[in-house]
Design an enzyme around this catalytic site. Structure first.
Site, PDB file in Angstrom:
ATOM      1  N   LYS A 255      15.826  -5.013 -26.482  1.00  0.00           N
ATOM      2  CA  LYS A 255      17.100  -5.762 -25.803  1.00  0.00           C
ATOM      3  C   LYS A 255      17.360  -6.585 -25.213  1.00  0.00           C
ATOM      4  O   LYS A 255      16.469  -7.579 -25.163  1.00  0.00           O
ATOM      5  CB  LYS A 255      16.715  -4.766 -24.493  1.00  0.00           C
ATOM      6  CG  LYS A 255      17.631  -4.783 -23.272  1.00  0.00           C
ATOM      7  CD  LYS A 255      17.127  -3.372 -22.243  1.00  0.00           C
ATOM      8  CE  LYS A 255      18.327  -3.334 -21.278  1.00  0.00           C
ATOM      9  NZ  LYS A 255      17.742  -2.969 -20.406  1.00  0.00           N
ATOM     10  N   LEU A 256      18.180  -7.397 -25.408  1.00  0.00           N
ATOM     11  CA  LEU A 256      18.244  -8.904 -25.459  1.00  0.00           C
ATOM     12  C   LEU A 256      19.634  -9.326 -24.647  1.00  0.00           C
ATOM     13  O   LEU A 256      20.537  -8.790 -24.874  1.00  0.00           O
ATOM     14  CB  LEU A 256      19.050  -9.250 -27.059  1.00  0.00           C
ATOM     15  CG  LEU A 256      18.074  -9.089 -28.148  1.00  0.00           C
ATOM     16  CD1 LEU A 256      19.269  -8.869 -29.619  1.00  0.00           C
ATOM     17  CD2 LEU A 256      17.188 -10.103 -28.133  1.00  0.00           C
TER      18      LEU A 256
END
Ligand code: G3P
Length: 215
Positions: free
Chosen positions: A87-88
């Site tokens: 998750k960025l």
């Protein structure tokens, strides 16, 4: 439509999994802190524990905000389990890191999306999932569901495969509205999923069946 649960609480994850309707889990640093999970090792172990409970994708968020740091952290997270989705954050280095991971076939979730332009960039970078925060938009009197519709239109125009993961879902009607619009995934609290079950006529009808059975 996939159902993800948005929590780091293992009991709630287990409960949703046992109902048989869970497709995955999303977490973030705030949700981890809420469960008292702090420190690198504890966080890593918690991701492993979540992966043991569920069969589907588990989003694990990087803390770094620079490209090299995100790549380094994401590589470690992705190696934990094939279920892990890196998750960025939706910032320039996050987009670059997303492209890096998608080129390597590692699943990604671009988070903190608040506009259709950001969603377009996430798709161009090959994100697996892209998370518009509808509740937080509603909080500032901006139409969160309207954003989901706008992104649906844009993605369908070009056949982008990035999945719209409606996040910051707060209640049952958010789920129903997202389903009508065609969000690919929703992530919300267990209470919002449980809300789908409730109808007084079901309870009244069941009580009557049981009474009649005893006659
Ligand atoms: O899925 C994103 C989420 O964890 C944020 O939710 O309720 O803090 O806006 P909320």
């Amino acid at each position: 439509m996939k159902f993800f649960i948005d929590t780091a609480n293992l009991d709630q994850i287990r409960e949703a999994q046992e109902m048989g309707v869970l497709d995955g889990v999303t977490t973030n640093p705030s949700l981890m802190a809420k469960e008292g999970i702090t420190g690198h090792e504890n966080i890593i172990n918690h991701y492993k524990a979540i992966c043991e409970i569920v069969d589907g994708d588990v989003s694990a968020e990087v803390i770094a905000t620079d490209y090299e740091g995100m790549v380094k952290e994401g590589e470690v997270l992705a190696k934990l389990n094939p279920q892990i989705v890196v998750k960025l954050p939706m910032i320039k280095d996050g987009v670059k890191a997303c492209k890096y991971f998608s080129n390597k076939g590692i699943k990604t979730n671009m988070t903190l999306v608040f506009s259709a332009g950001q969603a377009l960039l996430a798709a161009k970078a090959g994100a697996t999932y892209m998370s518009p925060f509808i509740g937080r938009l509603d909080d500032i009197s901006t139409d969160g569901l309207g954003l989901i519709s706008e992104i649906r239109l844009i993605y369908d125009n070009y056949g982008f495969e990035t999945q719209i993961l409606a996040a910051s879902v707060r209640h049952t009607m958010h789920i129903m509205d997202c389903a009508k619009i065609g969000a690919d995934v929703m992530t919300g609290p267990l209470s919002a999923i449980d809300g789908l079950l409730k109808h007084p006529l079901t309870d009244i009808g069941l009580a009557k069946f049981l009474v009649d059975f005893k006659k």
